[in-house]
Design an enzyme around this catalytic site. Sequence first.
Site, PDB file in Angstrom:
ATOM      1  N   ASP A 125       0.895  -1.310  -0.143  1.00 10.84           N
ATOM      2  CA  ASP A 125       0.034  -0.061  -0.259  1.00 10.84           C
ATOM      3  C   ASP A 125       0.996   1.304  -0.043  1.00 10.84           C
ATOM      4  O   ASP A 125       0.152   2.610   0.175  1.00 10.84           O
ATOM      5  CB  ASP A 125      -0.977  -0.091   1.160  1.00 10.84           C
ATOM      6  CG  ASP A 125      -0.273  -0.040   2.590  1.00 10.84           C
ATOM      7  OD1 ASP A 125       1.006  -0.129   2.656  1.00 10.84           O
ATOM      8  OD2 ASP A 125      -0.918   0.321   3.544  1.00 10.84           O
ATOM      9  N   GLU A 137       3.258   2.201   2.227  1.00 12.64           N
ATOM     10  CA  GLU A 137       3.941   2.380   3.463  1.00 12.64           C
ATOM     11  C   GLU A 137       5.548   1.880   3.264  1.00 12.64           C
ATOM     12  O   GLU A 137       5.804   0.880   2.621  1.00 12.64           O
ATOM     13  CB  GLU A 137       3.273   1.823   4.474  1.00 12.64           C
ATOM     14  CG  GLU A 137       2.019   2.130   5.145  1.00 12.64           C
ATOM     15  CD  GLU A 137       1.319   1.333   6.099  1.00 12.64           C
ATOM     16  OE1 GLU A 137       2.280   0.698   6.691  1.00 12.64           O
ATOM     17  OE2 GLU A 137       0.105   1.843   6.556  1.00 12.64           O
ATOM     18  N   HIS A 197      17.692  27.132   0.392  1.00 10.64           N
ATOM     19  CA  HIS A 197      17.199  28.234  -0.221  1.00 10.64           C
ATOM     20  C   HIS A 197      17.079  29.484   0.461  1.00 10.64           C
ATOM     21  O   HIS A 197      17.177  30.652  -0.128  1.00 10.64           O
ATOM     22  CB  HIS A 197      15.761  27.619  -0.712  1.00 10.64           C
ATOM     23  CG  HIS A 197      15.035  28.679  -1.638  1.00 10.64           C
ATOM     24  ND1 HIS A 197      15.208  28.848  -2.985  1.00 10.64           N
ATOM     25  CD2 HIS A 197      13.923  29.517  -1.445  1.00 10.64           C
ATOM     26  CE1 HIS A 197      14.553  29.825  -3.342  1.00 10.64           C
ATOM     27  NE2 HIS A 197      13.648  30.218  -2.721  1.00 10.64           N
ATOM     28  N   LYS A 225      13.252  41.028 -12.109  1.00 11.48           N
ATOM     29  CA  LYS A 225      12.011  40.576 -13.031  1.00 11.48           C
ATOM     30  C   LYS A 225      10.886  41.136 -12.088  1.00 11.48           C
ATOM     31  O   LYS A 225      10.686  41.034 -10.709  1.00 11.48           O
ATOM     32  CB  LYS A 225      12.032  38.946 -12.969  1.00 11.48           C
ATOM     33  CG  LYS A 225      12.337  38.235 -11.513  1.00 11.48           C
ATOM     34  CD  LYS A 225      12.166  36.885 -11.801  1.00 11.48           C
ATOM     35  CE  LYS A 225      12.446  36.184 -10.530  1.00 11.48           C
ATOM     36  NZ  LYS A 225      12.490  34.533 -10.579  1.00 11.48           N
ATOM     37  N   GLY A 271      11.860  28.196 -16.647  1.00 16.09           N
ATOM     38  CA  GLY A 271      11.124  29.237 -17.336  1.00 16.09           C
ATOM     39  C   GLY A 271      11.973  30.325 -17.168  1.00 16.09           C
ATOM     40  O   GLY A 271      12.384  31.052 -17.981  1.00 16.09           O
ATOM     41  N   THR A 272      12.157  30.655 -15.828  1.00 20.04           N
ATOM     42  CA  THR A 272      12.736  31.978 -15.554  1.00 20.04           C
ATOM     43  C   THR A 272      14.078  32.044 -15.869  1.00 20.04           C
ATOM     44  O   THR A 272      14.680  33.077 -16.426  1.00 20.04           O
ATOM     45  CB  THR A 272      12.890  32.210 -14.011  1.00 20.04           C
ATOM     46  OG1 THR A 272      11.397  32.515 -13.680  1.00 20.04           O
ATOM     47  CG2 THR A 272      13.442  33.516 -13.607  1.00 20.04           C
TER      48      THR A 272
END
Length: 339
Positions: free
Chosen positions: A46, A48, A139, A204, A237-238
């Site tokens: 399942d 797990e 980040h 941007k 994309g950026t």
Amino acid sequence: MPHVQEPKLIAGNANQPLAQAIARRMSMHRGKKMGLVDARVERFNDGEIFVEVFENVRGEDMYIIQPTSNPANDNLMELLIMCDALRRSSAARITAVIPYFGYARQDRRTKARTPISSKLVANMLVSAGVERVLTMDLHAAQIQGFFDIPVDNLYASPIFALDIANQFRDRMGDLMIVSPDVGGVARARELAKRLNAPLSIVDKRREKPGEIAEMTVIGDVKDKVALIVDDMCDTAGTLCKAAEVLMENGAKEVHSYISHGVMSGPAVERVTNSVMKSLVITDTIAPTKAILDAPNIRVVPTAPIFAQAILNIWNGTSVSSLFEQDTLGPIYDGMYAAE
């Protein structure tokens, strides 16, 4: 810690090649074979997660190598369950080596009724029994403050500096380091300082989330070899748009150095078809076949710096010394010459 005998490595399924490479580097540094602790991390029917460790880890200094990249939830749960297994097996200390720290983009509340998921993940790791975290290029630096345990945040920029000095040795005077947004200026400035290169910024502006309305280059990139520096590339994309804007502003070439190649969705195709001459990423996230086959994407290894950082943590010496080129250069000897 006199009862801690040896550093021992164990890995989940997120990035086995990196874990094996770290073990090989540690074997080379120590002059004795080091392998990954024998364990199985599997799934029940399942979905797990089931973990079983086949070696004695009582009183050992354990290092779990597991980035929480895609699939982020599965890899995070593997990390938590592995930690619980080690804690219940009486490991002396558990360090989570998380080359790519998932959920780091949700580090603050930008709107009402939104979570701070990176704080939640920090709480979960500590509750599971993690006593130290080793990661690379968070980040947001403030995520370190979400933990009440030591966090060692390594940087890819010293590795990138070695690579750039090797790849662009005849054109160092033409380089321009570029931050793709205002938020990444500190990261780009640090690399620019290492290379004694000027800095530019791509500003941007968005009319609504996910859509870039306008990009403006701050700084003169005319006739420069532009190097875009950022911590992650998701859909690209950026990044590809920024490369186009730099070329439109007179740059001779555009290359990119990105710490974490998330590369989801159309990212590889976009980079392949873009004006970028090359995209350099690290192996903190296991590269896919599409990434390895892309003609303008190159992967640099992080195993040498992670292996030495683990050894430094184990023997109680400085981790920040690895940020200096005089220290890092010999670790990457054979790949890059220390400048």
